[in-house]
Design an enzyme around this catalytic site. Structure first.
Site, mmCIF file in Angstrom:
data_model
loop_
_atom_site.group_PDB
_atom_site.id
_atom_site.type_symbol
_atom_site.label_atom_id
_atom_site.label_comp_id
_atom_site.label_asym_id
_atom_site.label_seq_id
_atom_site.Cartn_x
_atom_site.Cartn_y
_atom_site.Cartn_z
ATOM 1 N N LYS A 1 0.814 -1.219 0.000
ATOM 2 C CA LYS A 1 0.000 0.000 0.000
ATOM 3 C C LYS A 1 0.842 1.260 0.000
ATOM 4 O O LYS A 1 0.497 2.254 -0.646
ATOM 5 C CB LYS A 1 -0.936 0.000 1.203
ATOM 6 C CG LYS A 1 -0.219 -0.219 2.524
ATOM 7 C CD LYS A 1 -1.193 -0.478 3.650
ATOM 8 C CE LYS A 1 -0.469 -0.938 4.911
ATOM 9 N NZ LYS A 1 0.075 -2.303 4.792
ATOM 10 N N LYS B 1 -3.855 3.535 2.388
ATOM 11 C CA LYS B 1 -4.987 2.769 1.876
ATOM 12 C C LYS B 1 -6.051 3.691 1.291
ATOM 13 O O LYS B 1 -6.650 3.384 0.252
ATOM 14 C CB LYS B 1 -5.572 1.907 2.993
ATOM 15 C CG LYS B 1 -4.596 0.866 3.526
ATOM 16 C CD LYS B 1 -5.110 0.219 4.801
ATOM 17 C CE LYS B 1 -4.094 -0.764 5.378
ATOM 18 N NZ LYS B 1 -4.512 -1.310 6.676
#
EC number: 1.1.1.3
Length: 451
Positions: free
Chosen positions: A112, A212
């Site tokens: 991420k 994220k």
């Protein structure tokens, strides 16, 4: 899939053999029959890249795989079809994926941080090379939010998305709420249980959730929202007093990642930068990571422990709620395996969910313009006129108070707690600065948005 490939295994090179890599090896063995039935072929791992090939390991390697410390044996091997990147970090992972794309390999990653901070160039390169770059495991572990936004919800306009995207912070807040722990003790407990790293900065300061959220913004809105432009506030040092007081009002404090559309009243008239949303309506995006009060009747307020959740509001589907394990060996490995199976089926590259080599830059609502109701706690001297003066500071900035409670003196002063009607972040900041300038506060004010 071509008939020639129906019997040819998909050959993977696995970079990293930690928790998730070990889980992937286990699932490749346990779910081999399901993999063949769903894809028409086997998935095999030829090599596993590690830092130390002599290190003892508790989990057996994938059947037939060999260890290596040489990245080129993964990126340059013509037999390897797909690189699975699970090493984390940015520089080494970026170099590895870059080289693998140059060599014509597909990519599956759970990274991420890399995709949030430098992913734009990688997505563009994968597009040029016509390679698949899949990353379901990079957001919320087992929760299939990436695929939902990229495929299932593509017939919708996503109006808002909010979620609990970091299990470590959620565990700490859950323990503070349910068991009355203070922040430091809850963090120590999370570290002892393996839910928090020795250095928990990425989790408790909100950066993990921010990485994220950047990926979800790209998927939901088809724009490039720079990570450096995202407003991020974590939970470090959050007071148990605020946890208790929020509960008195019927709320729970959660670390929230959120993006929502904000319509420009008149983009041409007010001169604000606004982008079209595809329906000839100018919109900007309000996005950030922050602690917020969530009413106890909302599903997000009930997400406990290390679980993650996401709530999507779409113009056709309405409200949707996703909930599940956000980390761990098998939950995350299952998401990695699903991506590998998609590659095995030779699905057409659809890396961002939008066509085109470049995503337009997001039109961003500055944080000071965000509008919300607020929880505000100030510590003041127990003296006549103080409540009047604090209220006057808020009234001077046009802030209307919905509720107020005053608690007993706690040694450092008397807590005054306000719940406000909707106002801007700038007005709230200016009102509290008025209180500071007037000498009314015994310590810095605490304030959180109310969802």
């Amino acid at each position: 899939m071509t008939k020639a490939n129906e019997s040819k295994p998909l050959v993977a090179g696995l970079a990293g053999f930690g928790t998730v890599g070990g889980g992937l090896a286990r699932l490749l063995k346990e779910n081999a029959d399901i993999i063949r039935r769903r894809t028409g072929r086997d998935i095999v791992v030829k090599r596993v890249l590690v830092r130390n090939a002599q290190k003892a390991r508790n989990v057996p390697l994938p059947e037939g795989a060999e260890l290596t410390t040489d990245p080129a044996l993964l990126t340059d091997d013509p037999d390897i079809d797909v690189l699975v990147e699970l090493i984390g970090g940015i520089d080494q992972a970026r170099a590895l994926i870059d080289r693998a794309l140059d060599q014509g390999k597909h990519i599956v990653t759970a990274n991420k941080a890399l995709l949030a901070e430098e992913g734009l160039a990688l997505f563009q390169k994968a597009e040029r090379k016509k390679r698949i770059l899949r990353y379901e495991a990079s957001v919320a572990g087992a929760i299939p939010i990436v695929q939902a936004l990229k495929e299932s919800l593509t017939g919708n306009r996503i109006e808002s998305l909010m979620g609990i995207l970091n299990g470590t912070s959620n565990y700490i807040l859950s323990e503070m709420t349910s068991n009355g722990l203070d922040f430091d003790l809850a963090l120590k407990q999370a570290q002892e249980l393996g839910y928090a790293e020795a250095d928990p900065t990425l989790d408790i300061d909100g950066h993990d959730a921010a990485h994220k959220l950047i990926l979800l913004i790209r998927l939901a809105h088809g724009v490039n929202y720079p990570y450096t432009a995202l407003s991020v506030r974590g939970i470090r040092g959050l007071s148990a007093m605020d946890i208790r007081l929020a509960r008195e009002f019927g709320y729970r404090i959660k670390l929230i990642g959120q993006v929502r559309e904000v319509r420009c009243p008149d983009a041409k008239k007010d001169g604000k930068e606004c982008a079209g949303d595809g329906f000839d309506r100018p919109v900007r995006l309000e996005a950030g990571v922050f602690p917020a009060l969530v009413h106890h009747t909302f599903l997000l307020a009930r997400v406990g422990g290390v679980y993650n959740a996401a709530r999507v509001e779409a113009n056709a589907a309405g409200a949707l709620f996703f909930h599940g394990r956000g980390a761990g060996d098998l939950p995350t490995a299952g998401a990695v395996l699903a991506d590998l199976m998609a590659v095995a089926r030779e699905e057409r590259p659809n890396n961002t969910g939008f066509v085109g080599k470049e995503l337009p830059k997001a039109a961003i609502v500055p944080p000071e313009e965000w509008r919300s109701c607020y929880y505000v706690r100030v510590m003041v001297q127990d003296a006549p006129g103080v409540l009047r003066d604090i209220s006057g500071c808020m009234a001077a900035e046009g802030i209307s108070v919905a509720q107020m409670i005053q608690k007993a003196d706690e040694g450092q002063g008397v807590p005054l707690v306000f719940m406000t009607h909707e106002t801007s972040a700038r007005a709230m900041s200016d009102a509290l600065q008025r209180a500071v300038d007037a000498g009314l506060l015994k310590e810095p004010a605490v304030y959180f948005r109310v969802l």
